[in-house]
Design an enzyme around this catalytic site. Structure first.
Site, mmCIF file in Angstrom:
data_model
loop_
_atom_site.group_PDB
_atom_site.id
_atom_site.type_symbol
_atom_site.label_atom_id
_atom_site.label_comp_id
_atom_site.label_asym_id
_atom_site.label_seq_id
_atom_site.Cartn_x
_atom_site.Cartn_y
_atom_site.Cartn_z
ATOM 1 C CG HIS A 86 0.489 -9.675 11.699
ATOM 2 N ND1 HIS A 86 1.353 -10.172 10.893
ATOM 3 C CD2 HIS A 86 -0.425 -9.581 10.941
ATOM 4 C CE1 HIS A 86 0.890 -10.362 9.657
ATOM 5 N NE2 HIS A 86 -0.204 -9.965 9.668
ATOM 6 N NE ARG A 135 -1.865 -12.850 9.797
ATOM 7 C CZ ARG A 135 -3.100 -13.708 9.503
ATOM 8 N NH1 ARG A 135 -3.103 -14.829 9.897
ATOM 9 N NH2 ARG A 135 -3.686 -13.164 8.535
ATOM 10 C CD GLU A 189 -5.380 -8.797 6.416
ATOM 11 O OE1 GLU A 189 -6.274 -7.909 6.203
ATOM 12 O OE2 GLU A 189 -4.206 -8.476 6.084
ATOM 13 C CE1 TYR A 192 -6.327 -10.427 -0.609
ATOM 14 C CE2 TYR A 192 -5.917 -10.402 1.557
ATOM 15 C CZ TYR A 192 -5.897 -9.860 0.489
ATOM 16 O OH TYR A 192 -5.043 -8.523 0.489
ATOM 17 N NE ARG A 217 -1.868 -2.478 -2.044
ATOM 18 C CZ ARG A 217 -1.906 -3.213 -1.190
ATOM 19 N NH1 ARG A 217 -2.947 -4.072 -0.785
ATOM 20 N NH2 ARG A 217 -0.794 -3.607 -0.611
ATOM 21 C CG HIS A 259 -4.573 -9.034 10.969
ATOM 22 N ND1 HIS A 259 -3.647 -10.199 10.730
ATOM 23 C CD2 HIS A 259 -5.463 -9.312 11.901
ATOM 24 C CE1 HIS A 259 -4.194 -10.817 11.603
ATOM 25 N NE2 HIS A 259 -5.194 -10.349 12.555
#
Length: 331
Positions: A86, A135, A189, A192, A217, A259
């Site tokens: 996006h 998005r 996505e 988190y 990461r 995403h």
């Protein structure tokens, strides 16, 4: 076999929430009990995704695209896959952890989506998959405003019998001028957890740069009450295998708007990357990536530069023929 997901609290309608500490039992992914259809056309299969990976798309809408695509023999041997992260979102702009929070695009994000559409405007698209987040849906819709097919992307709503009935199209001509858009929470996505909404710089100062880098990461270390990339990969790749790859195998051309982490997961599968290699994979917002699916293999062709890039249309005879049709129509 139906895809199985562990410890994911999201419902089929795409709602997102922070996982609780409670363990979720594994279960097969299924639609509600109502039969599925594409604007009035009954669909093959039953109410379960697992019974037929392509069951949520009718033969009527797919056949309506074939006169503009390569011949049947060519379709059986090759198809195209476009992946688009996006465009920039309002929280990207503010440097906030977004995850599954549903945040729209910035003006720059809108422009990125339109530019992405220009780059893929001569590449055939039969069906679109997006996450349920705005998005990703905005990016898919805006990019299609630039496509030379001039077909309208329409989100399929089969959440209930009423949704199916109320969104039905009664014109066969209009249906043939449309492209079905399938939304799936599995393409969302990475969630988190307790980082969602926090400023990335401030979070690094609070927890330490090394810890935040590890959360962002590493492959298998999740942020507090969130998902690791490995967990995101389990749902995204399972969905890709069960529902997107069968479309490519049948010769249909697919676009996926999603995403950074869900697409990294899919690319890891497509290119057979190791968990270490995927850590270094960076995806720019609003930049389409092109793959050719042929003889059961995915061939990466990078990012198309634009409609004037001759090399893109030399990858396969099907792409060359498709481009030539539009060139002849414009003269």
């Amino acid at each position: 076999m139906a895809a199985t997901f562990l410890n994911h609290p999201w419902g089929l309608q795409g709602s997102c929430c922070i996982p609780s500490s409670r363990k979720f039992a594994s279960s097969s992914l299924r639609f509600p009990s109502s039969s599925l259809s594409w604007h009035g056309h009954k669909v093959r299969g039953s109410s379960s995704f697992s019974d037929d990976p392509a069951a949520f798309i009718s033969d009527a809408i797919i056949s309506s695209h074939r006169h503009e695509s390569p011949s049947e023999s060519e379709r059986e041997s090759e198809s195209t896959l476009i992946l688009i992260r996006h465009g920039e979102s309002l929280w990207n702009e503010k440097n906030l952890f977004t995850g599954c929070c549903d945040v729209p695009l910035t003006r720059k994000g809108v422009e990125e989506a339109i530019e992405a559409g220009k780059r893929i405007s001569y590449i055939p698209i039969d069906i679109i998959f997006t996450s349920v987040l705005i998005r990703a849906k905005m990016t898919a819709m805006l990019s299609m405003t630039q496509h030379h097919q001039k077909k309208v992307p329409i989100i399929i709503h089969n959440e209930s019998e009423q949704a199916t009935a109320w969104t039905r199209i009664y014109s066969e001509k209009t249906t043939k001028q449309s492209i079905p858009v399938i939304t799936a929470w599995q393409l969302n996505e990475r969630m988190y957890g307790e980082l969602q909404g926090l400023n990335k710089q401030e979070t690094a100062e609070r927890y330490g740069k090394e810890k935040v880098h590890e959360w962002r990461r590493s492959f298998d270390i999740p942020p507090p009450k969130g998902e690791s990339l490995e967990m995101c990969s389990e749902r995204a790749v399972a969905y890709f295998k069960d529902f997107i790859e069968p479309q490519l195998k049948s010769g249909r051309h697919v676009m996926v708007a999603a995403h950074g982490n869900s697409l990294r997961s899919i690319i890891m599968y497509l290119e057979k990357l190791t968990s270490q290699e995927v850590m270094n994979l960076e995806l720019s917002t609003g930049v389409p990536l092109l793959y050719i699916y042929k003889e059961g293999k995915f061939i990466s062709r990078g990012s198309p530069v634009g409609t004037t890039e001759v090399g893109v249309y030399a990858y396969t005879q099907g792409l060359a023929d498709y481009r030539q049709q539009f060139d002849e129509m414009s003269h």
